[in-house]
Design a protein around this motif. Structure first.
Motif, PDB file in Angstrom:
ATOM      1  N   LYS A 173       0.805  -1.219   0.000  1.00 13.21           N
ATOM      2  CA  LYS A 173       0.000   0.000   0.000  1.00 13.21           C
ATOM      3  C   LYS A 173       0.840   1.273   0.000  1.00 13.21           C
ATOM      4  CE  LYS A 173      -4.312  -1.755   1.928  1.00 13.21           C
ATOM      5  NZ  LYS A 173      -5.414  -1.500   2.878  1.00 13.21           N
ATOM      6  N   SER A 174       2.124   1.135  -0.160  1.00 13.46           N
ATOM      7  CA  SER A 174       2.984   2.321  -0.197  1.00 13.46           C
ATOM      8  C   SER A 174       2.966   2.936  -1.592  1.00 13.46           C
ATOM      9  CB  SER A 174       4.422   1.948   0.163  1.00 13.46           C
ATOM     10  OG  SER A 174       4.977   1.114  -0.841  1.00 13.46           O
ATOM     11  N   ILE A 175       3.259   4.218  -1.650  1.00 12.53           N
ATOM     12  CA  ILE A 175       3.430   4.916  -2.926  1.00 12.53           C
ATOM     13  C   ILE A 175       4.771   5.629  -2.877  1.00 12.53           C
ATOM     14  CG2 ILE A 175       2.532   6.697  -4.471  1.00 12.53           C
ATOM     15  CD1 ILE A 175      -0.249   6.120  -3.473  1.00 12.53           C
ATOM     16  N   CYS A 176       5.682   5.204  -3.739  1.00 11.54           N
ATOM     17  CA  CYS A 176       7.025   5.784  -3.820  1.00 11.54           C
ATOM     18  C   CYS A 176       7.329   6.169  -5.260  1.00 11.54           C
ATOM     19  CB  CYS A 176       8.081   4.787  -3.338  1.00 11.54           C
ATOM     20  SG  CYS A 176       7.965   4.352  -1.598  1.00 11.54           S
ATOM     21  N   GLY A 177       8.299   7.043  -5.434  1.00 11.17           N
ATOM     22  CA  GLY A 177       8.661   7.462  -6.773  1.00 11.17           C
ATOM     23  C   GLY A 177      10.156   7.582  -6.967  1.00 11.17           C
ATOM     24  N   VAL A 178      10.571   7.498  -8.220  1.00 18.03           N
ATOM     25  CA  VAL A 178      11.963   7.728  -8.617  1.00 18.03           C
ATOM     26  C   VAL A 178      11.951   8.825  -9.664  1.00 18.03           C
ATOM     27  CG1 VAL A 178      14.081   6.731  -9.525  1.00 18.03           C
ATOM     28  CG2 VAL A 178      12.491   5.286  -8.249  1.00 18.03           C
ATOM     29  N   LEU A 179      12.690   9.900  -9.407  1.00 15.87           N
ATOM     30  CA  LEU A 179      12.678  11.065 -10.297  1.00 15.87           C
ATOM     31  C   LEU A 179      14.078  11.412 -10.768  1.00 15.87           C
ATOM     32  CD1 LEU A 179      10.748  14.296 -10.261  1.00 15.87           C
ATOM     33  CD2 LEU A 179      13.197  14.512  -9.815  1.00 15.87           C
TER      34      LEU A 179
END
Length: 237
Positions: A173-179
């Motif tokens: 249920k996590s929301i992570c990003g790579v930018l």
């Protein structure tokens, strides 16, 4: 919606700050989406598919940003189905240069759903319009990460690609990003920019920044020709 969420939605800081408002809007959208990730209907009548999850995030963000009058400084453009297929981009955030409203920096977002819903995917294949079929044929030789990397590099250094993961192994249920704005450099060196590459960045990350800090780093780089190495962003608490 819980009473606490209603209070959070209605609460607007007295002093307007673009970074704070953006951070607040994105985190609120992330927490709202988190409620639906992994949703199981006990009667098996309602299925929340990947497209619905993406829309929940985006529409919650848009509602919140409009309430905060953030749209005067940061626009949010949702891509059409055809554009998403061709460009690998779900939506684009653009920080506007006032008063011209020309974009100073842009963030092209691609949502990656870790939970595969094959039944939904198969169903959608029979609902493709003719234009969507043509878009798929025109871009069939490229992966979604390659598409968004090409899209960002075609605009320039001030366009950043953000891969937004809905769910992670061990933390569904996590929301992570790579930018970053240098994914195309990895492709140029013959490296694969795929889910394995992106997840490796997240798993090896020693620190995660907030969405607000992500925006600050981008604005600090504005006009600077240097590439921004991949940074990891935590969207849910």
């Amino acid at each position: 919606m819980t009473s606490n969420m209603i209070k959070d939605l209605l609460k607007i800081p007295e002093k307007y700050n673009v970074v704070q408002q953006f951070n607040q809007s994105v985190i609120f959208a992330s927490q709202r989406t988190k409620e639906y990730i992994g949703f199981k209907d006990p009667e098996s009548k309602l299925t929340i598919n990947n497209s619905m999850l993406t829309d929940i995030f985006l529409m919650t963000y848009i509602d919140r940003s409009m309430q905060c009058k953030l749209t005067e400084s940061i626009s949010c453009t949702k891509m059409t189905e055809e554009q998403t297929i061709l460009l690998g981009t779900n939506w684009v955030w653009a920080v506007q240069d006032m008063p011209s409203k020309n974009p100073k920096v842009q963030i092209a977002v691609q949502v990656i759903h870790m939970e595969s819903k094959e039944a939904v995917v198969m169903e959608k294949r029979f609902q493709l319009t003719e234009s969507m079929k043509l878009a798929r044929q025109a871009s069939m030789n490229k992966t979604h990460p390659e598409k968004i990397s090409d899209f960002c590099s075609s605009i320039g250094k001030d366009c950043y690609g953000l891969f937004l993961f809905f769910g992670l192994k061990g933390d569904p249920k996590s929301i992570c990003g790579v930018l970053s704005n240098d994914f195309h450099m990895h492709l140029g060196y013959g490296q694969d920019v795929d889910n394995t590459f992106l997840l490796d960045r997240i798993e090896k990350a020693k620190t995660f920044v907030t969405p607000g800090r992500m925006l600050e780093l981008i604005l600090q780089k504005e006009g600077v020709p240097e590439n921004l190495k991949p940074i990891c962003v935590k969207f849910t608490q």
